[in-house]
Design a protein around this motif. Structure first.
Motif, mmCIF file in Angstrom:
data_model
loop_
_atom_site.group_PDB
_atom_site.id
_atom_site.type_symbol
_atom_site.label_atom_id
_atom_site.label_comp_id
_atom_site.label_asym_id
_atom_site.label_seq_id
_atom_site.Cartn_x
_atom_site.Cartn_y
_atom_site.Cartn_z
ATOM 1 N N GLN A 37 0.842 -1.184 0.000
ATOM 2 C CA GLN A 37 0.000 0.000 0.000
ATOM 3 C C GLN A 37 0.876 1.232 0.000
ATOM 4 O O GLN A 37 1.678 1.427 0.914
ATOM 5 C CB GLN A 37 -0.932 0.016 1.214
ATOM 6 C CG GLN A 37 -1.934 1.158 1.205
ATOM 7 C CD GLN A 37 -2.932 1.057 2.337
ATOM 8 O OE1 GLN A 37 -2.601 0.671 3.453
ATOM 9 N NE2 GLN A 37 -4.199 1.396 2.065
ATOM 10 N N TYR B 36 -14.490 -2.465 3.097
ATOM 11 C CA TYR B 36 -13.593 -2.567 4.246
ATOM 12 C C TYR B 36 -13.440 -1.174 4.843
ATOM 13 O O TYR B 36 -13.561 -0.169 4.152
ATOM 14 C CB TYR B 36 -12.193 -3.036 3.818
ATOM 15 C CG TYR B 36 -12.069 -4.484 3.407
ATOM 16 C CD1 TYR B 36 -12.408 -4.893 2.122
ATOM 17 C CD2 TYR B 36 -11.568 -5.438 4.292
ATOM 18 C CE1 TYR B 36 -12.271 -6.222 1.735
ATOM 19 C CE2 TYR B 36 -11.418 -6.768 3.916
ATOM 20 C CZ TYR B 36 -11.769 -7.148 2.632
ATOM 21 O OH TYR B 36 -11.621 -8.462 2.260
ATOM 22 N N ARG B 37 -13.125 -1.129 6.137
ATOM 23 C CA ARG B 37 -12.677 0.113 6.748
ATOM 24 C C ARG B 37 -11.227 -0.086 7.178
ATOM 25 O O ARG B 37 -10.804 -1.192 7.566
ATOM 26 C CB ARG B 37 -13.536 0.516 7.936
ATOM 27 C CG ARG B 37 -13.459 -0.372 9.135
ATOM 28 C CD ARG B 37 -14.148 0.292 10.336
ATOM 29 N NE ARG B 37 -13.317 1.321 10.964
ATOM 30 C CZ ARG B 37 -13.773 2.235 11.822
ATOM 31 N NH1 ARG B 37 -15.069 2.256 12.143
ATOM 32 N NH2 ARG B 37 -12.964 3.114 12.364
ATOM 33 N N GLN B 38 -10.456 0.991 7.084
ATOM 34 C CA GLN B 38 -9.051 0.916 7.482
ATOM 35 C C GLN B 38 -8.731 2.092 8.394
ATOM 36 O O GLN B 38 -8.854 3.252 7.984
ATOM 37 C CB GLN B 38 -8.114 0.912 6.267
ATOM 38 C CG GLN B 38 -6.661 0.712 6.641
ATOM 39 C CD GLN B 38 -5.746 0.597 5.439
ATOM 40 O OE1 GLN B 38 -6.073 1.045 4.342
ATOM 41 N NE2 GLN B 38 -4.590 -0.023 5.629
ATOM 42 N N ASP B 39 -8.317 1.782 9.604
ATOM 43 C CA ASP B 39 -7.888 2.804 10.550
ATOM 44 C C ASP B 39 -6.407 3.075 10.332
ATOM 45 O O ASP B 39 -5.661 2.197 9.865
ATOM 46 C CB ASP B 39 -8.143 2.346 11.978
ATOM 47 C CG ASP B 39 -9.631 2.213 12.258
ATOM 48 O OD1 ASP B 39 -10.105 1.087 12.528
ATOM 49 O OD2 ASP B 39 -10.320 3.236 12.167
ATOM 50 N N LYS B 42 -3.280 0.464 10.551
ATOM 51 C CA LYS B 42 -3.825 -0.882 10.714
ATOM 52 C C LYS B 42 -4.207 -1.485 9.366
ATOM 53 O O LYS B 42 -4.257 -0.800 8.354
ATOM 54 C CB LYS B 42 -5.044 -0.854 11.634
ATOM 55 C CG LYS B 42 -4.715 -0.419 13.061
ATOM 56 C CD LYS B 42 -5.883 -0.615 13.975
ATOM 57 C CE LYS B 42 -5.520 -0.272 15.407
ATOM 58 N NZ LYS B 42 -6.656 -0.487 16.347
ATOM 59 N N GLY B 43 -4.488 -2.771 9.362
ATOM 60 C CA GLY B 43 -4.919 -3.444 8.157
ATOM 61 C C GLY B 43 -6.392 -3.236 7.892
ATOM 62 O O GLY B 43 -7.155 -2.892 8.795
ATOM 63 N N PRO B 44 -6.834 -3.417 6.636
ATOM 64 C CA PRO B 44 -8.262 -3.296 6.320
ATOM 65 C C PRO B 44 -9.091 -4.299 7.130
ATOM 66 O O PRO B 44 -8.714 -5.457 7.277
ATOM 67 C CB PRO B 44 -8.317 -3.618 4.828
ATOM 68 C CG PRO B 44 -6.956 -3.270 4.315
ATOM 69 C CD PRO B 44 -6.022 -3.644 5.428
ATOM 70 N N GLU B 45 -10.239 -3.811 7.612
ATOM 71 C CA GLU B 45 -11.156 -4.627 8.399
ATOM 72 C C GLU B 45 -12.406 -4.871 7.580
ATOM 73 O O GLU B 45 -13.062 -3.937 7.127
ATOM 74 C CB GLU B 45 -11.503 -3.918 9.700
ATOM 75 C CG GLU B 45 -12.541 -4.629 10.559
ATOM 76 C CD GLU B 45 -12.964 -3.800 11.754
ATOM 77 O OE1 GLU B 45 -12.266 -2.828 12.093
ATOM 78 O OE2 GLU B 45 -14.016 -4.109 12.346
#
Lengths: 120, 112
Positions: A37, B36-39, B42-45
């Motif tokens: 990414q 997905y959500r990504q904070d 962090k990795g995509p959730e």
């Protein structure tokens, strides 16, 4: 269940050095993936594996190698690191195809927390 | 060329101000559209998978819908903890790996 874990979390390399990133999953998933990414570019697939002992190239495979000797582990190697490989690397896993009576949703990919790599 | 475009790139909302995120795709042989959500850091959730036009899925304040060309993520009465980058990758029917193709995402900020 720990899900998908990645080691290490951070790493700084000098140009030309080598390293291996480890991904482990405890969900008995067949398929595993490595993404990178970069800002403004979204996640891009580097390599993937559809089962133990198999690997295949993704969208941006150059400069990377992978191995899947055990079903639960997927290793990403950089033989000679370059500054262009500075990125955040994510591993993901999924059940795979609709076989053996598994219902829809088996291709959902679950991601690890990422490894932030800087190449100087 | 198959691709997915997310809009807006960034969105700022007040707490409680409902809105929608858009995911426009041009894909031959769409198999699934994922949210997905990504904070930060962090990795995509995983949030949702949609497989066919007309399908809808809900989870708490989030509702995802799918048409033949777009998917929307509706956020009702958002809270600051909904702040994240939202991603909508897709997979295609051909090939065996079910690879995901990502866009750049929408960065959502919910202000208290």
């Amino acid at each position: 269940n720990a899900g998908v874990t990645q080691t290490p979390k951070f790493r700084v390399l000098k140009t030309g050095q080598s390293m291996t990133l480890l991904c482990a999953q405890d969900m008995n998933h067949e398929y595993m993936y490595w993404y990178r990414q970069d800002p403004g570019m979204g996640l891009r697939l580097i390599h993937y594996s559809v089962g133990e002992g198999t690997t295949a190239k993704g969208e941006v495979p150059d400069g990377y190698n992978v191995s899947r000797l055990k079903k639960q582990n997927f290793l990403l190697g950089l033989e000679s690191a370059a500054p262009s490989q500075t990125s955040v690397y994510f591993c993901a896993s999924s059940f795979g195809p609709l076989e053996r009576g598994v219902v829809l949703g088996t291709d959902t990919q679950y991601f690890g927390p990422g490894t932030r790599l800087t190449v100087l | 060329e198959d691709q997915v475009t997310q809009s807006p790139e960034a969105l700022r909302l007040q707490e409680g101000e409902s809105s929608s995120l858009n995911c426009s795709y041009t894909v031959s042989g769409l198999r699934g559209l994922f949210w997905y959500r990504q904070d930060p850091g962090k990795g995509p959730e995983f949030l949702f998978t949609l497989y066919s036009a007309g399908e809808e899925k809900e989870k708490e304040r989030l509702k995802a819908t799918l048409t033949k060309k777009e998917s929307f993520l509706h956020i009702t009465a958002p809270k600051p903890e909904d702040s994240a980058t939202y991603l909508c990758p897709y997979s295609i029917s051909s090939g065996s790996a079910r690879q995901l193709t990502f866009g750049s995402g929408t960065q959502l900020t919910v202000l208290p």
